[in-house]
Design a protein around this motif. Structure first.
Motif, PDB file in Angstrom:
ATOM      1  N   GLN A   1       0.289   6.264  -7.350  1.00 39.98           N
ATOM      2  CA  GLN A   1      -1.139   6.728  -7.649  1.00 39.98           C
ATOM      3  C   GLN A   1      -1.166   8.314  -7.362  1.00 39.98           C
ATOM      4  O   GLN A   1      -1.578   8.918  -8.138  1.00 39.98           O
ATOM      5  CB  GLN A   1      -2.085   6.096  -6.406  1.00 39.98           C
ATOM      6  N   GLU A   2      -0.539   8.819  -6.280  1.00 39.20           N
ATOM      7  CA  GLU A   2      -0.379  10.312  -6.321  1.00 39.20           C
ATOM      8  C   GLU A   2       0.439  10.801  -7.290  1.00 39.20           C
ATOM      9  O   GLU A   2       0.074  11.997  -7.591  1.00 39.20           O
ATOM     10  CB  GLU A   2       0.075  10.456  -4.877  1.00 39.20           C
TER      11      GLU A   2
ATOM     12  N   PHE B   1       1.612  -3.226  -4.414  1.00 38.43           N
ATOM     13  CA  PHE B   1       0.323  -2.766  -4.326  1.00 38.43           C
ATOM     14  C   PHE B   1      -0.310  -3.606  -3.194  1.00 38.43           C
ATOM     15  O   PHE B   1       0.090  -4.577  -2.985  1.00 38.43           O
ATOM     16  CB  PHE B   1      -0.648  -3.053  -5.581  1.00 38.43           C
TER      17      PHE B   1
ATOM     18  N   GLU C   1       0.384   5.353 -17.176  1.00 35.23           N
ATOM     19  CA  GLU C   1      -0.758   5.292 -15.887  1.00 35.23           C
ATOM     20  C   GLU C   1      -1.013   3.764 -15.788  1.00 35.23           C
ATOM     21  O   GLU C   1      -1.235   3.409 -14.734  1.00 35.23           O
ATOM     22  CB  GLU C   1      -1.820   6.152 -15.956  1.00 35.23           C
TER      23      GLU C   1
ATOM     24  N   GLY D   1       0.727   9.941 -10.190  1.00 34.68           N
ATOM     25  CA  GLY D   1      -0.184   9.639 -11.734  1.00 34.68           C
ATOM     26  C   GLY D   1       0.545   8.750 -12.687  1.00 34.68           C
ATOM     27  O   GLY D   1       0.669   8.856 -13.753  1.00 34.68           O
TER      28      GLY D   1
ATOM     29  N   TYR E   1       0.939  -1.186  -0.029  1.00 34.28           N
ATOM     30  CA  TYR E   1       0.019   0.060  -0.143  1.00 34.28           C
ATOM     31  C   TYR E   1       0.832   1.094  -0.082  1.00 34.28           C
ATOM     32  O   TYR E   1       0.457   2.408  -0.744  1.00 34.28           O
ATOM     33  CB  TYR E   1      -0.780   0.009   1.345  1.00 34.28           C
TER      34      TYR E   1
ATOM     35  N   GLN F   1       2.234   1.601  -3.473  1.00 33.14           N
ATOM     36  CA  GLN F   1       1.215   2.016  -4.363  1.00 33.14           C
ATOM     37  C   GLN F   1       0.732   3.281  -4.386  1.00 33.14           C
ATOM     38  O   GLN F   1       0.337   4.050  -5.257  1.00 33.14           O
ATOM     39  CB  GLN F   1       0.001   1.020  -4.169  1.00 33.14           C
ATOM     40  N   ARG F   2       0.769   3.971  -3.081  1.00 34.73           N
ATOM     41  CA  ARG F   2       0.140   5.319  -2.968  1.00 34.73           C
ATOM     42  C   ARG F   2       0.999   6.433  -3.637  1.00 34.73           C
ATOM     43  O   ARG F   2       0.680   7.323  -4.235  1.00 34.73           O
ATOM     44  CB  ARG F   2       0.176   5.619  -1.190  1.00 34.73           C
TER      45      ARG F   2
END
Length: 249
Positions: free
Chosen positions: A156-157, A184, A209, A159, A149, A152-153
């Motif tokens: 994602q933040e 992830f 992405e 992009g 996690y 993954q963050r």
């Protein structure tokens, strides 16, 4: 799924391999420049390890023919070293596993070749940031999902894409041990982390992405499906009661 917990002595043995690997990456960093080929880097690594009575574990692994994986630009992982000269603006990842007296350490690093684009620079910085975000979660009582996690963050933040099929793993006397360490996950889920576990954390991200990939016909080379740049950072670390100890720093 049996997880092989390591004693302090065994962690020290892995750390010996990791120290050689870290020293090797320091020398590789000095070599990275326009005009050099990844085959020259591969030959240097083989000689460097031989001088230290160590061997490149991936050479011969399932038929892989080289001492290193050398991945340029949209090749995200497992690229073959070649006579292709590095060009200004390229990014290149060198990934290697060192065997010292039967104990293994694994580390990959992505390098800038001269000045790179702002987009490439962002990808490299975010992938490296994700590595250390994951390592910060490698504490007894946490779970594999907490590492995933955290990695993954960051993606994602920013992009950018996560290459989901390629993951970290346990390591010791063999290259891939339990547990798997995905990039992830969900917090508080998955295998519980214990002191004595030795794992790799290795975020592999793409500028695209989706993070989608394709395998080349050689059965090894992995490219981003959208041909966007890929980056890969990896350390081997031990989980201890006090803190995560990076064995390839």
């Amino acid at each position: 799924m049996k997880i092989n917990l390591k004693s302090k002595e065994e962690i020290a043995r892995i750390g010996e391999a990791g120290g050689i690997l870290a020293e090797c990456h320091k020398e590789i960093a000095k070599m990275i420049a326009p005009g050099i080929t990844t085959l020259e880097i591969d030959e240097f690594v083989e000689s460097f390890l031989a001088d230290r009575k160590a061997t490149p574990e991936q050479k011969g692994y399932r038929g892989f023919p080289f001492a290193t994986c050398a991945s340029i630009n949209d090749v995200v992982c497992h690229g073959f070293p070649s006579q292709q000269q590095l060009q200004p603006g390229d990014i290149v990842t060198i990934d290697l596993v060192v065997n010292k007296s039967g104990w293994l350490a694994d580390s990959a690093w992505s390098y800038r070749v001269g000045e790179v684009s702002a987009e490439a620079d962002k990808l490299l910085k975010m992938t490296e940031k994700a590595l250390y975000a994951g390592i910060a979660q490698a504490l007894p009582g946490k779970r594999i999902g907490d590492i995933g996690y955290a990695v993954q963050r960051v993606a994602q933040e920013a992009g950018i894409g996560i290459v989901r099929p390629l993951i970290g793993h346990g390591i010791g006397k063999t290259m891939h041990e339990a547990p798997d360490v995905p990039n992830f996950g969900r917090p508080h889920s998955g295998v519980k982390l214990q002191s004595g576990m030795v794992i790799t954390i290795e975020p592999i991200f793409t500028l695209g992405e989706t993070g989608a990939i394709i395998w080349e016909n050689d059965g090894w080379t992995i490219r981003s499906a959208d041909r966007s740049l890929g980056a890969h950072y990896e350390h081997t670390l031990a989980i201890t009661d006090e803190r995560p100890v990076i064995l390839t720093a």
